[in-house]
Design a protein around this motif. Structure first.
Motif, PDB file in Angstrom:
ATOM      1  N   LEU A 151       2.825  -8.608  46.088  1.00  0.00           N
ATOM      2  CA  LEU A 151       2.380  -8.344  47.457  1.00  0.00           C
ATOM      3  C   LEU A 151       2.808  -6.968  47.956  1.00  0.00           C
ATOM      4  O   LEU A 151       2.189  -6.420  48.878  1.00  0.00           O
ATOM      5  CB  LEU A 151       2.892  -9.447  48.385  1.00  0.00           C
ATOM      6  CG  LEU A 151       2.194 -10.802  48.182  1.00  0.00           C
ATOM      7  CD1 LEU A 151       2.994 -11.936  48.798  1.00  0.00           C
ATOM      8  CD2 LEU A 151       0.782 -10.756  48.762  1.00  0.00           C
ATOM      9  N   ARG A 152       3.833  -6.399  47.361  1.00  0.00           N
ATOM     10  CA  ARG A 152       4.174  -5.012  47.711  1.00  0.00           C
ATOM     11  C   ARG A 152       3.085  -4.056  47.260  1.00  0.00           C
ATOM     12  O   ARG A 152       2.826  -3.028  47.893  1.00  0.00           O
ATOM     13  CB  ARG A 152       5.516  -4.625  47.084  1.00  0.00           C
ATOM     14  CG  ARG A 152       6.728  -5.124  47.853  1.00  0.00           C
ATOM     15  CD  ARG A 152       7.994  -4.418  47.423  1.00  0.00           C
ATOM     16  NE  ARG A 152       8.368  -4.738  46.062  1.00  0.00           N
ATOM     17  CZ  ARG A 152       9.144  -5.757  45.714  1.00  0.00           C
ATOM     18  NH1 ARG A 152       9.636  -6.554  46.652  1.00  0.00           N
ATOM     19  NH2 ARG A 152       9.447  -5.986  44.448  1.00  0.00           N
ATOM     20  N   TRP A 201       0.383 -15.086  49.422  1.00  0.00           N
ATOM     21  CA  TRP A 201       1.264 -15.320  50.565  1.00  0.00           C
ATOM     22  C   TRP A 201       1.567 -16.814  50.710  1.00  0.00           C
ATOM     23  O   TRP A 201       2.700 -17.203  51.000  1.00  0.00           O
ATOM     24  CB  TRP A 201       0.626 -14.791  51.847  1.00  0.00           C
ATOM     25  CG  TRP A 201       0.705 -13.312  52.023  1.00  0.00           C
ATOM     26  CD1 TRP A 201      -0.326 -12.418  52.022  1.00  0.00           C
ATOM     27  CD2 TRP A 201       1.895 -12.539  52.245  1.00  0.00           C
ATOM     28  NE1 TRP A 201       0.136 -11.139  52.214  1.00  0.00           N
ATOM     29  CE2 TRP A 201       1.509 -11.178  52.366  1.00  0.00           C
ATOM     30  CE3 TRP A 201       3.247 -12.846  52.344  1.00  0.00           C
ATOM     31  CZ2 TRP A 201       2.408 -10.159  52.578  1.00  0.00           C
ATOM     32  CZ3 TRP A 201       4.165 -11.825  52.561  1.00  0.00           C
ATOM     33  CH2 TRP A 201       3.734 -10.496  52.679  1.00  0.00           C
ATOM     34  N   TYR A 202       0.538 -17.645  50.515  1.00  0.00           N
ATOM     35  CA  TYR A 202       0.731 -19.094  50.615  1.00  0.00           C
ATOM     36  C   TYR A 202       1.736 -19.572  49.569  1.00  0.00           C
ATOM     37  O   TYR A 202       2.665 -20.337  49.871  1.00  0.00           O
ATOM     38  CB  TYR A 202      -0.608 -19.813  50.425  1.00  0.00           C
ATOM     39  CG  TYR A 202      -0.509 -21.316  50.521  1.00  0.00           C
ATOM     40  CD1 TYR A 202      -0.765 -21.978  51.711  1.00  0.00           C
ATOM     41  CD2 TYR A 202      -0.145 -22.090  49.411  1.00  0.00           C
ATOM     42  CE1 TYR A 202      -0.660 -23.363  51.804  1.00  0.00           C
ATOM     43  CE2 TYR A 202      -0.031 -23.465  49.494  1.00  0.00           C
ATOM     44  CZ  TYR A 202      -0.295 -24.095  50.695  1.00  0.00           C
ATOM     45  OH  TYR A 202      -0.178 -25.454  50.777  1.00  0.00           O
ATOM     46  N   LEU A 225       7.301 -21.358  47.992  1.00  0.00           N
ATOM     47  CA  LEU A 225       8.523 -21.145  47.220  1.00  0.00           C
ATOM     48  C   LEU A 225       9.717 -20.852  48.123  1.00  0.00           C
ATOM     49  O   LEU A 225      10.826 -21.337  47.887  1.00  0.00           O
ATOM     50  CB  LEU A 225       8.308 -19.987  46.238  1.00  0.00           C
ATOM     51  CG  LEU A 225       7.339 -20.277  45.082  1.00  0.00           C
ATOM     52  CD1 LEU A 225       6.822 -18.977  44.488  1.00  0.00           C
ATOM     53  CD2 LEU A 225       8.029 -21.118  44.019  1.00  0.00           C
ATOM     54  N   GLN A 226       9.488 -20.064  49.160  1.00  0.00           N
ATOM     55  CA  GLN A 226      10.579 -19.768  50.099  1.00  0.00           C
ATOM     56  C   GLN A 226      11.038 -21.029  50.816  1.00  0.00           C
ATOM     57  O   GLN A 226      12.241 -21.200  51.073  1.00  0.00           O
ATOM     58  CB  GLN A 226      10.120 -18.697  51.095  1.00  0.00           C
ATOM     59  CG  GLN A 226       9.968 -17.323  50.465  1.00  0.00           C
ATOM     60  CD  GLN A 226       9.212 -16.343  51.346  1.00  0.00           C
ATOM     61  OE1 GLN A 226       8.341 -16.757  52.139  1.00  0.00           O
ATOM     62  NE2 GLN A 226       9.503 -15.072  51.214  1.00  0.00           N
ATOM     63  N   PHE A 238      13.777 -20.535  55.315  1.00  0.00           N
ATOM     64  CA  PHE A 238      12.783 -21.083  56.230  1.00  0.00           C
ATOM     65  C   PHE A 238      12.118 -20.003  57.086  1.00  0.00           C
ATOM     66  O   PHE A 238      10.895 -20.032  57.286  1.00  0.00           O
ATOM     67  CB  PHE A 238      13.419 -22.154  57.104  1.00  0.00           C
ATOM     68  CG  PHE A 238      14.043 -23.271  56.309  1.00  0.00           C
ATOM     69  CD1 PHE A 238      13.286 -23.998  55.406  1.00  0.00           C
ATOM     70  CD2 PHE A 238      15.387 -23.590  56.449  1.00  0.00           C
ATOM     71  CE1 PHE A 238      13.846 -25.024  54.665  1.00  0.00           C
ATOM     72  CE2 PHE A 238      15.958 -24.614  55.724  1.00  0.00           C
ATOM     73  CZ  PHE A 238      15.193 -25.331  54.829  1.00  0.00           C
ATOM     74  N   ASP A 239      12.886 -19.068  57.614  1.00  0.00           N
ATOM     75  CA  ASP A 239      12.288 -18.016  58.437  1.00  0.00           C
ATOM     76  C   ASP A 239      11.338 -17.152  57.613  1.00  0.00           C
ATOM     77  O   ASP A 239      10.262 -16.756  58.081  1.00  0.00           O
ATOM     78  CB  ASP A 239      13.383 -17.156  59.074  1.00  0.00           C
ATOM     79  CG  ASP A 239      14.231 -17.949  60.067  1.00  0.00           C
ATOM     80  OD1 ASP A 239      13.639 -18.664  60.890  1.00  0.00           O
ATOM     81  OD2 ASP A 239      15.458 -17.857  59.998  1.00  0.00           O
ATOM     82  N   GLU A 240      11.725 -16.864  56.382  1.00  0.00           N
ATOM     83  CA  GLU A 240      10.854 -16.081  55.506  1.00  0.00           C
ATOM     84  C   GLU A 240       9.576 -16.861  55.191  1.00  0.00           C
ATOM     85  O   GLU A 240       8.476 -16.282  55.127  1.00  0.00           O
ATOM     86  CB  GLU A 240      11.587 -15.724  54.217  1.00  0.00           C
ATOM     87  CG  GLU A 240      12.770 -14.788  54.410  1.00  0.00           C
ATOM     88  CD  GLU A 240      13.532 -14.554  53.117  1.00  0.00           C
ATOM     89  OE1 GLU A 240      12.901 -14.594  52.042  1.00  0.00           O
ATOM     90  OE2 GLU A 240      14.758 -14.348  53.181  1.00  0.00           O
ATOM     91  N   ALA A 241       9.708 -18.169  54.981  1.00  0.00           N
ATOM     92  CA  ALA A 241       8.526 -18.989  54.695  1.00  0.00           C
ATOM     93  C   ALA A 241       7.559 -18.973  55.868  1.00  0.00           C
ATOM     94  O   ALA A 241       6.335 -18.854  55.684  1.00  0.00           O
ATOM     95  CB  ALA A 241       8.943 -20.415  54.363  1.00  0.00           C
ATOM     96  N   LEU A 242       8.082 -19.080  57.089  1.00  0.00           N
ATOM     97  CA  LEU A 242       7.207 -19.020  58.266  1.00  0.00           C
ATOM     98  C   LEU A 242       6.465 -17.691  58.328  1.00  0.00           C
ATOM     99  O   LEU A 242       5.258 -17.654  58.619  1.00  0.00           O
ATOM    100  CB  LEU A 242       8.033 -19.213  59.536  1.00  0.00           C
ATOM    101  CG  LEU A 242       8.594 -20.607  59.803  1.00  0.00           C
ATOM    102  CD1 LEU A 242       9.474 -20.587  61.050  1.00  0.00           C
ATOM    103  CD2 LEU A 242       7.474 -21.635  59.963  1.00  0.00           C
ATOM    104  N   ALA A 243       7.171 -16.601  58.057  1.00  0.00           N
ATOM    105  CA  ALA A 243       6.529 -15.281  58.087  1.00  0.00           C
ATOM    106  C   ALA A 243       5.447 -15.169  57.015  1.00  0.00           C
ATOM    107  O   ALA A 243       4.362 -14.627  57.263  1.00  0.00           O
ATOM    108  CB  ALA A 243       7.574 -14.190  57.912  1.00  0.00           C
ATOM    109  N   SER A 244       5.718 -15.700  55.829  1.00  0.00           N
ATOM    110  CA  SER A 244       4.730 -15.614  54.743  1.00  0.00           C
ATOM    111  C   SER A 244       3.516 -16.484  55.033  1.00  0.00           C
ATOM    112  O   SER A 244       2.371 -16.085  54.766  1.00  0.00           O
ATOM    113  CB  SER A 244       5.377 -16.016  53.417  1.00  0.00           C
ATOM    114  OG  SER A 244       6.397 -15.105  53.062  1.00  0.00           O
TER     115      SER A 244
END
Length: 495
Positions: free
Chosen positions: A34-35, A44-45, A50-51, A57-63
């Motif tokens: 993704l970079r 992203w999904y 995976l996150q 959890f915060d990273e998963a919400l952002a992704s």
């Protein structure tokens, strides 16, 4: 989207790592992909999935948010996944409900969102609204097992000929094992409410058998569990290793409420949560998650933890608590099976309060047998296995009492419901809290209760569950014997 060959190869590597369950390596691969190309909604999904598994959890919400921005297919599922993280892990229940409504705005007949909405409303004590969500699901799929199985909790039958009982029986006859378990525990609950106790016991037995079948015939390994208890006792032989300094007290004051499942821990947390200085944390899974990560789900050997690891775990726990409950002065962690980790709790947080809830052994074991726990807890599926688990709990608690008895506070459920005022007063004193009359009206509190006792603790104290085993006494000779209680006699309450 057409990708250059090197990115297609990286995408293939990331997806292979995902399929292999290599979570951390897969996260790195998807992040690298993704970079280079950020317009990949499926990537992203997958990264968010995976996150979530890695408890980021915060990273998963952002992704998941990036997946939506980039036009992911099946966006209603993304909103549902966000709702689960927000409600189950971050205590952001208003945002979770918004995410569920976003899913239903895209797909009004999306059953998982309706079921989760009903569940969230139940946790909030919104009976009518929860019924509306489940009935909406049943209008779409009349035999939906999860929706139908919640109705006895919201509309308890008063008679054995209640139409809901017949509806549950018909649904069970047409269902597979997993749905038979959901519906069977609901049928047992309905029959118990209707005072048809023999039929209720038979329904619960069938439901447990169905749960075992749904889990592939899973069996309780008594010897392995004994080795697990042995390892915990061996890992924490002393109150505190000589020469190990106590960590500084930082963050909110912590109250750990633990004990057997169905021993009154939800009620105790509800009482504490009415105190103006206390924030209810619910069943926080941080400590079990850290232990599983280090030692596996049923550790046979628990190696000593060095101070660097303890400090890392301590920081991780406190940072998560601060994120979930900003500004809280005192937070409860009501994860019943934290009784397994009392030795670890004392190493991490020497100043924390540990409240141990206990209940009459027969009532406790019977209540576990009547609860639809995951088949990953196979000791709940057979009363004799539950008795063995209970005896191992007693063995471990005796060890913790020897080490930490003067810093733990016991709350007896039966004494609490019989005469609450002195028990509540002693509880508050043990927690270093001033008396608050509000704690005596715990059932009037709002907030989320995400446990099977959610509806019980929204009622004034009642004694119907104390001595409940007597309704089922004719079926309990084997359980009494396994608990070391002579059959046919009134069993004593054990400490």
């Amino acid at each position: 989207m057409d990708l250059p060959p090197e990115l297609r190869r990286l995408q293939a590597v990331a997806e292979t790592l995902l399929q292999q369950g290599r979570v951390l390596q897969a996260i790195e691969a998807f992040e690298q992909l993704l970079r280079h190309e950020a317009r990949l909604p499926d990537a992203w999904y997958n990264l968010a999935f995976l996150q979530h598994r890695a408890r980021r959890f915060d990273e998963a919400l952002a992704s998941y948010g990036q997946a939506l921005v980039n036009g992911v297919a099946g966006a209603e599922e993304v909103h549902l996944n966000r709702a689960v993280i927000l409600s189950d892990h971050l205590a952001r229940h208003d945002e979770a409900e918004q995410a569920l409504h976003a899913a239903l705005a895209l797909q009004p007949r999306y059953l998982p969102a309706l079921i989760n909405l009903g569940n969230l409303r139940e946790q909030r004590g919104e009976r009518t609204a929860a019924l509306e969500a489940y009935e909406a699901a049943l209008a779409i799929e009349p035999g939906h097992a999860l929706a139908l199985s919640r109705l006895p909790h919201l509309k308890p039958p008063q008679r054995a000929d209640d139409p809901l009982i017949g509806r549950l029986r018909r649904a069970i006859a047409q269902a597979g094992p997993a749905e038979q378990a959901d519906l069977g525990f609901a049928l047992g609950k309905a029959l118990d409410d209707a005072q048809a106790y023999d039929d209720a016991f038979a329904a619960y037995a069938a439901a447990n058998a169905a749960s075992r079948a749904a889990g592939g015939g899973v069996r309780y390994d008594a010897a392995a569990h004994e080795r697990c208890i042995d390892s915990l006792i061996a890992a924490f032989p002393d109150a505190r290793p000589r020469g190990m300094p106590a960590p500084p007290a930082v963050g909110p004051r912590l109250i750990f409420v633990c004990g057997m499942f169905r021993s009154g821990s939800t009620l105790v947390e509800r009482i504490l949560a009415r105190h103006p200085d206390v924030t209810a944390g619910g069943e926080i899974d941080l400590l079990p998650g850290l232990m599983r990560e280090r030692f596996g789900p049923m550790p046979q050997v628990v190696s000593p933890l060095d101070e660097a690891t303890l400090q890392r775990w301590r920081t991780h726990y406190l940072e998560r608590i601060a994120t979930m409950f900003p500004g809280a002065r005192c937070v409860t962690d009501k994860r019943p099976d934290n009784f397994l980790y009392i030795g670890l709790i004392r190493r991490l947080f020497p100043d924390a309060v540990i409240v141990h809830t206990r209940r009459h052994p027969l009532d406790n074991c019977l209540s576990i047998h009547f609860l639809h726990l995951s088949h990953t807890m196979p000791h709940a599926l057979d009363l004799l296995d539950t008795a063995h688990w209970y005896r191992q709990y007693e063995r471990l608690m005796a060890h913790w009492q020897r080490l930490h008895g003067d810093t733990m506070h016991d709350v007896d459920y039966d004494a609490l419901v019989a005469d609450p005022q002195p028990v509540v007063a002693a509880l508050l004193e043990a927690c270093g809290l001033a008396w608050s009359e509000r704690c005596m009206s715990f059932h009037e509190g709002d907030g989320v209760v995400a446990t099977p006792s959610g509806w019980q603790v929204r009622r004034p104290l009642y004694t119907a569950s104390s001595g409940r085993w007597r309704h089922y006494a004719r079926h309990l000779d084997g359980l009494q014997a396994a608990l070391g209680m002579p059959p046919g006699k009134e069993p004593p309450v054990t400490a």
